[in-house]
Design a protein around this motif. Structure first.
Motif, PDB file in Angstrom:
ATOM      1  N   ARG A   1      42.530 -12.160 -29.553  1.00  0.00           N
ATOM      2  CA  ARG A   1      41.216 -11.696 -29.111  1.00  0.00           C
ATOM      3  C   ARG A   1      41.328 -11.150 -27.696  1.00  0.00           C
ATOM      4  NH1 ARG A   1      37.015 -14.158 -26.412  1.00  0.00           N
ATOM      5  NH2 ARG A   1      38.081 -16.164 -26.483  1.00  0.00           N
ATOM      6  N   ALA A   2      40.882  -9.923 -27.529  1.00  0.00           N
ATOM      7  CA  ALA A   2      40.807  -9.297 -26.204  1.00  0.00           C
ATOM      8  C   ALA A   2      42.134  -9.355 -25.448  1.00  0.00           C
ATOM      9  CB  ALA A   2      39.704  -9.947 -25.376  1.00  0.00           C
ATOM     10  N   GLY A   3      43.227  -9.005 -26.133  1.00  0.00           N
ATOM     11  CA  GLY A   3      44.520  -8.963 -25.478  1.00  0.00           C
ATOM     12  C   GLY A   3      45.141 -10.313 -25.200  1.00  0.00           C
ATOM     13  N   ARG A   4      44.701 -11.348 -25.898  1.00  0.00           N
ATOM     14  CA  ARG A   4      45.266 -12.691 -25.740  1.00  0.00           C
ATOM     15  C   ARG A   4      45.658 -13.202 -27.119  1.00  0.00           C
ATOM     16  NH1 ARG A   4      43.712 -14.867 -20.770  1.00  0.00           N
ATOM     17  NH2 ARG A   4      43.675 -17.012 -21.499  1.00  0.00           N
ATOM     18  N   LEU A   5      46.815 -13.830 -27.202  1.00  0.00           N
ATOM     19  CA  LEU A   5      47.349 -14.320 -28.475  1.00  0.00           C
ATOM     20  C   LEU A   5      47.377 -15.845 -28.446  1.00  0.00           C
ATOM     21  CD1 LEU A   5      48.639 -12.968 -31.061  1.00  0.00           C
ATOM     22  CD2 LEU A   5      50.841 -13.623 -30.092  1.00  0.00           C
ATOM     23  N   TYR A   6      46.760 -16.443 -29.445  1.00  0.00           N
ATOM     24  CA  TYR A   6      46.662 -17.902 -29.497  1.00  0.00           C
ATOM     25  C   TYR A   6      47.551 -18.412 -30.633  1.00  0.00           C
ATOM     26  CZ  TYR A   6      42.729 -16.996 -26.453  1.00  0.00           C
ATOM     27  OH  TYR A   6      41.946 -16.565 -25.406  1.00  0.00           O
ATOM     28  N   GLN A   7      48.594 -19.147 -30.245  1.00  0.00           N
ATOM     29  CA  GLN A   7      49.589 -19.627 -31.201  1.00  0.00           C
ATOM     30  C   GLN A   7      49.386 -21.111 -31.480  1.00  0.00           C
ATOM     31  OE1 GLN A   7      52.695 -18.645 -28.429  1.00  0.00           O
ATOM     32  NE2 GLN A   7      53.421 -16.929 -29.681  1.00  0.00           N
ATOM     33  N   SER A   8      49.872 -21.530 -32.628  1.00  0.00           N
ATOM     34  CA  SER A   8      49.869 -22.944 -32.988  1.00  0.00           C
ATOM     35  C   SER A   8      51.052 -23.646 -32.329  1.00  0.00           C
ATOM     36  CB  SER A   8      49.963 -23.074 -34.511  1.00  0.00           C
ATOM     37  OG  SER A   8      50.376 -24.354 -34.897  1.00  0.00           O
ATOM     38  N   LEU A   9      50.947 -24.947 -32.157  1.00  0.00           N
ATOM     39  CA  LEU A   9      52.075 -25.712 -31.614  1.00  0.00           C
ATOM     40  C   LEU A   9      53.296 -25.672 -32.525  1.00  0.00           C
ATOM     41  CD1 LEU A   9      50.364 -28.949 -30.199  1.00  0.00           C
ATOM     42  CD2 LEU A   9      51.050 -26.882 -28.969  1.00  0.00           C
ATOM     43  N   VAL A  10      53.095 -25.292 -33.787  1.00  0.00           N
ATOM     44  CA  VAL A  10      54.218 -25.240 -34.735  1.00  0.00           C
ATOM     45  C   VAL A  10      55.246 -24.198 -34.318  1.00  0.00           C
ATOM     46  CG1 VAL A  10      54.838 -24.901 -37.175  1.00  0.00           C
ATOM     47  CG2 VAL A  10      52.721 -26.052 -36.584  1.00  0.00           C
TER      48      VAL A  10
ATOM     49  N   PRO B   1      48.229 -17.145 -22.998  1.00  0.00           N
ATOM     50  CA  PRO B   1      47.951 -16.307 -24.179  1.00  0.00           C
ATOM     51  C   PRO B   1      48.100 -14.813 -23.920  1.00  0.00           C
ATOM     52  CG  PRO B   1      46.322 -18.061 -23.995  1.00  0.00           C
ATOM     53  CD  PRO B   1      47.123 -18.092 -22.731  1.00  0.00           C
ATOM     54  N   ALA B   2      47.772 -14.355 -22.722  1.00  0.00           N
ATOM     55  CA  ALA B   2      47.922 -12.933 -22.419  1.00  0.00           C
ATOM     56  C   ALA B   2      49.394 -12.525 -22.447  1.00  0.00           C
ATOM     57  CB  ALA B   2      47.298 -12.617 -21.062  1.00  0.00           C
ATOM     58  N   MET B   3      50.261 -13.386 -21.923  1.00  0.00           N
ATOM     59  CA  MET B   3      51.686 -13.095 -21.956  1.00  0.00           C
ATOM     60  C   MET B   3      52.222 -13.137 -23.388  1.00  0.00           C
ATOM     61  SD  MET B   3      54.487 -12.260 -20.568  1.00  0.00           S
ATOM     62  CE  MET B   3      54.050 -12.306 -18.840  1.00  0.00           C
ATOM     63  N   ALA B   4      51.729 -14.086 -24.189  1.00  0.00           N
ATOM     64  CA  ALA B   4      52.162 -14.159 -25.588  1.00  0.00           C
ATOM     65  C   ALA B   4      51.822 -12.859 -26.318  1.00  0.00           C
ATOM     66  CB  ALA B   4      51.506 -15.353 -26.277  1.00  0.00           C
TER      67      ALA B   4
END
Length: 666
Positions: free
Chosen positions: A123-132, A529-532
């Motif tokens: 969302r909006a240039g940020r990537l949210y990953q799971s701990l997996v 998240p932005a770096m991801a």
């Protein structure tokens, strides 16, 4: 396109492809073994369960050998031929599906859980990953290597000559999905789909063990199946320690297992480590085939014993640790069978050993000499007693019963109720009931007194699965009775609630329990998240433009474990991080290369120094980020190195100053 939509589309496609490439072939194997009396007289759903088990137990080693011999097309031809052979065994599927709506809803719920825990949200240039993703980096890298190189494959974590030495049979399945999709389905989504189907196989295994052990009462098959599904989502009483931690230090954890040496139940185990779960399914399927072989007539018993041997070879190729735990059971059982002049276990062992020769040679040639992988150690109770000193070991030994009671919770109570109940005495199910007890003892001994020392204690963590299976089966026996609720009582209700809530906590925590919204410790995974998002973009560019085989080196010490490279690119680094010996590289060589390349990212250097270190460190291109100390010191990437790819967050540079040819690759 949104990365979320891209991942969801890939997961849908992979979920549909997975049974076509593997599970349907199980019906062909079932037809071959029906001649030995395996399941010819059973209804559609029991036969479908057998097909699922056989596909996960027998196909992995055969597929791996096919890839080794003639490549991925050969593997798909083999599985396709088996699927065509098994078409007649799929008859009755349409009528059998009537009345199974609730199970399809549960299957959909399980798929949504897999999607929630394994896709990337953006969302909006940020990537949210799971701990997996902490483990996914390894999974995805192996899948990519097999899909592109076949078997054996080179080390994705450390650039070196030769091959990697690792147990990889589970990854053949998602690699086939990646290859068959024209490399449009990502390795991560191929893995997620295979984890989904592996979870369904677990339920089939639990039901089959209970049936063969004569622990399902007449007319209770459907109820037992529902109980098996429920128990896969019941954790132990770990939340009690989560509450205690919050009261003492005002902090919680995103995972309930962090208070103790890990024991995961099937739902979360399948999400994190489906390769170990596949090995468990293969091992137990082999045991069930051997019990039937001992009761059959020649030559049928030889077919079943041979199939069991193939299953044990698949188990070994999927998880060395599961194999080490089951090995004592097979050895003792085999010696007892030989004493009675029954050679079926010996035949199974010979088949397993012969089929495991190529994998064993890969492990020998692909791994540098290292520390002995197994050591004696009493399973610690909480991190307080995790030390190696005598006092900590003695306390851990004394507290082992409490340790297991808290970790297994509801199913431990169910097993104790089963032990105090009138148990079946029929001869038909006695061999499997004996195996339940034998595997429990083996699991207890290994999980309690041995540990693996390569990186984590995977031996102790996965051996506990052999404790879990008998406890679940015995609980299923008690829970199917009409008076089950009063027998479990208030304590049972409390433990069941804690277990279900604990699993829900884990599933939610994989994505949402993070600072600053919750009082948790700092977690390196997805802390920016932005770096991801920027890294996923950059690695996509690299895959489309860098020459095949070019290494792309990131900062190997920025975090304890580097993650994004394994998830999003096929351009592997010269050294991933300080744990890059996972696939068999020499520890000292890994440490030396980390020391050589670290200054490239931590301090300004001259052009000659960049070139020298990159050449000696086998680094064709370098990936700088705004988080690197050198970037911070210079206010940007090194001016001496031209950026082939440049954003506000990332620079991909070539230390040789060559402008690499543009290529658009899948």
């Amino acid at each position: 396109m949104s990365y979320l939509l891209e991942d969801l589309g890939g997961l849908v496609g992979a979920t549909l492809l997975a049974p076509m490439l593997l599970c349907f072939a199980g019906f062909g194997l079932l037809r071959l073994l029906d001649r030995a009396g395996l399941a010819a007289a059973e209804g559609f759903w029991p036969r479908a369960g057998w097909a699922m088990l056989l596909s996960l137990a027998i196909l992995p080693v055969l597929d791996a050998l096919a890839i080794r011999a003639i490549g991925m097309p050969g593997m798909l031809l083999l599985n396709g031929a088996l699927a065509m052979l098994g078409v007649s065994r799929m008859k009755g599927a349409a009528s059998a599906c009537r009345g199974a709506g609730v199970f399809f809803l549960i299957a959909l719920g399980w798929w949504l859980i897999c999607a929630w825990t394994l896709v990337d949200f953006d969302r909006a240039g940020r990537l949210y990953q799971s701990l997996v993703v902490f483990d996914m980096v390894k999974h995805a890298a192996v899948i990519e290597q097999i899909a592109r190189q076949g078997i054996p494959f080179t080390d994705p974590f450390f650039a070196r000559d030769g091959i990697a030495g690792y147990y990889h049979y589970f990854y053949v399945w998602p690699a086939a999905i990646r290859w068959a999709s024209g490399f449009h389905i990502s390795p991560v989504m191929a893995f997620a789909a295979c984890a989904y189907w592996t979870g369904i196989a677990v339920v089939a295994l639990l039901w089959r063990i209970a049936a063969d052990a004569s622990l399902i009462r007449e007319g209770r098959g459907r109820r037992v199946l529902m109980i098996a599904i429920l128990l896969c989502f019941v954790a132990g009483a770990d939340l009690l320690f989560m509450a205690l931690r919050y009261l003492m230090v005002g902090r919680i954890e995103p995972e309930i297992e962090n208070w103790n040496s890990e024991i995961r139940m099937f739902a979360t185990s399948t999400i994190w480590v489906p390769h170990h779960i596949m090995a468990l399914v293969a091992g137990w399927t082999g045991l069930l085939l051997n019990t039937r072989a001992r009761k059959g007539e020649t030559p049928q018993r030889l077919w079943l014993a041979g199939a069991a041997g193939v299953a044990y070879a698949s188990m070994f190729g999927a998880s060395v640790w599961i194999s080490l735990t089951l090995a004592p059971v097979l050895i003792v059982w085999g010696m007892m069978a030989l004493w009675r002049r029954d050679g079926t276990l010996l035949l199974s062992g010979v088949v397993a050993l012969l089929l495991s020769v190529p994998q064993s040679l890969d492990l020998i040639h692909g791994r540098a000499p290292d520390v002995f992988p197994v050591a004696l150690h009493v399973r610690p109770f909480t991190l307080i007693f995790a030390g190696h000193d005598l006092a900590a070991q003695l306390w851990s030994l004394i507290l082992l019963p409490l340790n297991y009671a808290l970790e297994f919770g509801f199913v431990m109570l169910g097993a104790s109720l089963y032990a105090r109940s009138a148990r079946p005495t029929d001869a038909a199910g006695r061999p499997v009931r004996t195996l339940l007890l034998g595997t429990l003892v083996a699991g207890l001994l290994v999980a309690s007194f041995l540990q693996s020392v390569i990186i984590n204690n995977d031996l102790g963590w996965r051996a506990a699965l052999f404790i879990l299976v008998p406890l679940m089966i015995w609980t299923m026996r008690v829970a199917q009775e009409d008076d089950a609720a009063p027998r479990f009582g208030v304590l049972g209700g409390l433990l069941l609630s804690l277990g279900l809530t604990g699993t829900a906590w884990d599933i939610v925590g994989l994505r949402l329990i993070r600072a600053p919204a919750f009082p948790v410790r700092a977690i390196e995974v997805n802390d920016d998240p932005a770096m991801a998002y920027a890294l996923r973009d950059a690695y996509r560019w690299a895959d489309r433009h860098l020459p095949e085989g070019a290494t792309l080196q990131h900062n190997p010490v920025l975090k304890r474990r580097a993650l994004d490279f394994g998830l999003y690119t096929r351009h592997w680094p010269a050294v991933a991080d300080s744990d890059a010996f996972l696939f068999g590289a020499d520890r000292h060589a890994v440490a030396a290369r980390v020391a050589l390349l670290t200054p490239v990212f931590t301090q300004p250097l001259t052009l000659a120094q960049y070139r020298d270190r990159a050449a000696r460190g086998r680094s064709d291109t370098l990936l700088f980020t705004r988080r690197d100390p050198a970037w911070k010191a210079l206010g940007g990437p090194p001016a001496a190195l031209p950026c082939l790819y440049r954003t506000a967050d990332i620079c991909i540079a070539s230390p040789t100053r060559k402008v690499l040819p543009r290529k658009t690759l899948p």
